[in-house]
Design a protein around this motif. Structure first.
Motif, mmCIF file in Angstrom:
data_model
loop_
_atom_site.group_PDB
_atom_site.id
_atom_site.type_symbol
_atom_site.label_atom_id
_atom_site.label_comp_id
_atom_site.label_asym_id
_atom_site.label_seq_id
_atom_site.Cartn_x
_atom_site.Cartn_y
_atom_site.Cartn_z
ATOM 1 N N ALA A 65 -11.634 -5.185 3.084
ATOM 2 C CA ALA A 65 -12.171 -6.450 2.334
ATOM 3 C C ALA A 65 -11.105 -7.597 2.626
ATOM 4 C CB ALA A 65 -12.045 -6.165 0.943
ATOM 5 N N THR A 66 -11.579 -8.830 2.437
ATOM 6 C CA THR A 66 -10.830 -9.922 2.692
ATOM 7 C C THR A 66 -10.108 -10.234 1.179
ATOM 8 O OG1 THR A 66 -12.598 -10.860 4.022
ATOM 9 C CG2 THR A 66 -10.867 -12.317 3.197
ATOM 10 N N ALA A 67 -8.729 -10.726 1.585
ATOM 11 C CA ALA A 67 -8.120 -10.852 0.277
ATOM 12 C C ALA A 67 -8.738 -12.142 -0.580
ATOM 13 C CB ALA A 67 -6.815 -11.487 0.962
ATOM 14 N N HIS A 119 1.300 -1.134 0.060
ATOM 15 C CA HIS A 119 -0.172 -2.025 0.100
ATOM 16 C C HIS A 119 -1.118 -0.627 -0.115
ATOM 17 C CE1 HIS A 119 -2.645 -4.976 1.751
ATOM 18 N NE2 HIS A 119 -3.231 -3.896 2.367
ATOM 19 N N LEU A 120 -1.211 0.284 0.421
ATOM 20 C CA LEU A 120 -2.227 1.227 0.466
ATOM 21 C C LEU A 120 -2.397 1.728 -1.048
ATOM 22 C CD1 LEU A 120 -2.020 4.057 3.449
ATOM 23 C CD2 LEU A 120 -3.808 2.523 2.764
ATOM 24 N N ARG A 141 -12.632 -0.845 0.399
ATOM 25 C CA ARG A 141 -11.369 -1.352 -0.054
ATOM 26 C C ARG A 141 -10.414 -1.693 0.927
ATOM 27 N NH1 ARG A 141 -10.128 -2.128 -5.255
ATOM 28 N NH2 ARG A 141 -10.676 -0.053 -6.747
ATOM 29 N N LEU A 142 -10.258 -1.243 1.956
ATOM 30 C CA LEU A 142 -9.181 -1.689 2.860
ATOM 31 C C LEU A 142 -9.549 -2.864 3.762
ATOM 32 C CD1 LEU A 142 -7.657 1.713 3.739
ATOM 33 C CD2 LEU A 142 -7.004 -0.016 2.219
ATOM 34 N N ARG A 197 -3.638 -0.856 -2.985
ATOM 35 C CA ARG A 197 -5.336 -1.141 -2.609
ATOM 36 C C ARG A 197 -6.124 -0.084 -3.196
ATOM 37 N NH1 ARG A 197 -8.182 -5.561 -1.586
ATOM 38 N NH2 ARG A 197 -7.545 -6.597 0.220
ATOM 39 N N LEU A 198 -5.757 1.325 -3.039
ATOM 40 C CA LEU A 198 -6.711 2.237 -3.400
ATOM 41 C C LEU A 198 -6.281 2.765 -4.618
ATOM 42 C CD1 LEU A 198 -6.113 4.155 -0.033
ATOM 43 C CD2 LEU A 198 -8.183 2.976 -0.723
#
Lengths: 217, 217
Positions: free
Chosen positions: B215-217, A208-209, B212-213, A212-213
């Motif tokens: 944030a709402t999907a 997931h990280l 980034r992390l 996302r990143l």
DNA sequence: AGAATAAGTGGACCGTGGTCCGTTTAGGTG
DNA sequence: CACCTAAACGGACCACGGTCCACTTATTCT
């Protein structure tokens, strides 16, 4: 197990915490005298042998010296301190992992896309460190010392490079630190062993990280 | 200077759980006997006083005992070990920060949106820890010990809560660990002091991470 | 109040990490 | 080969963290 290791570092005493060590880049590449080199491997072998018979916490410098048939002073001269000895021990095993992500087969090694390699990196490290956790944790006496270990730099640079290749937004170096922080041995050990979290959950979070990143803007 | 330290403290901890470690000394608020409580503050005061005159590394348990006018055994009985003493010292100062993000004014405290509070959290901790870095680093002898410190749990839970409020995707608890890992004292000290990175760069990276992390999907 | 008991105390004691310094030895030079 | 120097050696030595346990004291109970 003839590998190189930092000979030592000046051991500070007056001020307070460790100074900004010049960051011993490559370990002790300085060729040792024949007897010194011999004793070095003698010591590492002895330590390794003793270690398989007792916990890392019970390994005393004196016992290592005795088992290797040398004086205690010799151990300290060569490895600086206890942590130095343990790190030298780890360094050897670490090389196999390094080979895997630097030049091994995909998806960890070159040949796969940057994103794929990033995704593969987490689980690989997670498993590698799980085997070594006792030694690794025992070697962490000084919290700043980790950052002086060459193996960590290699990982940082590797991840930062992959992030750039993947066109990740943000500061690649700091993102690399963030990602590596998540798979740090201490944290992982805490979560899995002390908190009973399944490793799969960590791996999932890793993916997931990375998603996302590492995503392209 | 010498701040008188609260004799003891029980901070309300949401979601208290595990207990497989030999009881952290800091969380034994169970009412002490009068003389013990007196000696406890005597010791903390003495330690604090001595610390302002020398580096944390030079603080010996014997000197603290002597300065407080008690025996060495008493120090160990109360705080368990050296790290326990240092952690107890830190715990007191930490409370101010806790108050700030638990019940202080926005954007750190309640009243602002979860996202705003997350953004504000990083810089606040960054600054707080910079002042305490010497003590904090000195208290980190055992890498796993950190995770037993109540203050860290509080932060984890707080961040995880904010992440949920912000409808972040992914595992809130693990994301919290990731975010907190980035502003860990050891890493920050390494980057800013040893590597000379400006604090602003870290703050910027923090905002990027949160964006980034969180944030709402 | 005194008795009973759990909690607290202190300092001698121990083990280990780390230092010091006089001695030994590898290995280069003429 | 003899000689010389820097590196390596070893183990006595020291300081500090941590333990132990006989002794003292606060607190509770009757």
């Amino acid at each position: 197990m003839t590998d190189s290791v930092a000979p030592t570092s000046k051991l500070p005493e007056p001020g307070e915490e460790r100074r900004n060590l010049p960051l011993a880049p490559t370990d002790e590449p300085h060729q040792l005298r024949a007897d010194a080199a011999r004793n070095r491997t003698l010591l590492l072998d002895a330590a390794s042998r003793l270690l398989s018979g007792c916990g890392a916490a019970d390994l005393t410098m004196e016992s290592v010296a005795a088992a290797a048939g040398v004086g205690k002073g010799t151990v300290f001269r060569r490895f600086g301190d206890r942590a130095g000895l343990l790190i030298a021990l780890l360094d050897h095993r670490e090389k196999q992992l390094q080979a895997a992500f630097l030049s091994g087969p995909p998806p960890l090694g070159p040949g796969a896309s940057a994103a794929e390699r990033l995704h593969a990196f987490g689980p690989a490290v997670l498993r590698h460190e799980r085997d070594q956790h006792a030694l690794i944790l025992a070697s962490r006496t000084d919290p700043l010392r980790n950052y002086a270990v060459p193996a960590l730099h290699l990982r940082i640079n590797h991840i930062a490079m992959l992030l750039r290749q993947a066109n990740a937004t943000g500061d690649p170096e700091l993102l690399a630190h963030t990602l590596l922080g998540f798979i740090d041995t201490a944290l992982v050990h805490h979560l899995t062993v002390e908190r009973g979290m399944p490793l799969e959950r960590l791996e999932e979070a890793w993916h997931h990280l990375v998603t996302r990143l590492g995503a392209t803007a």
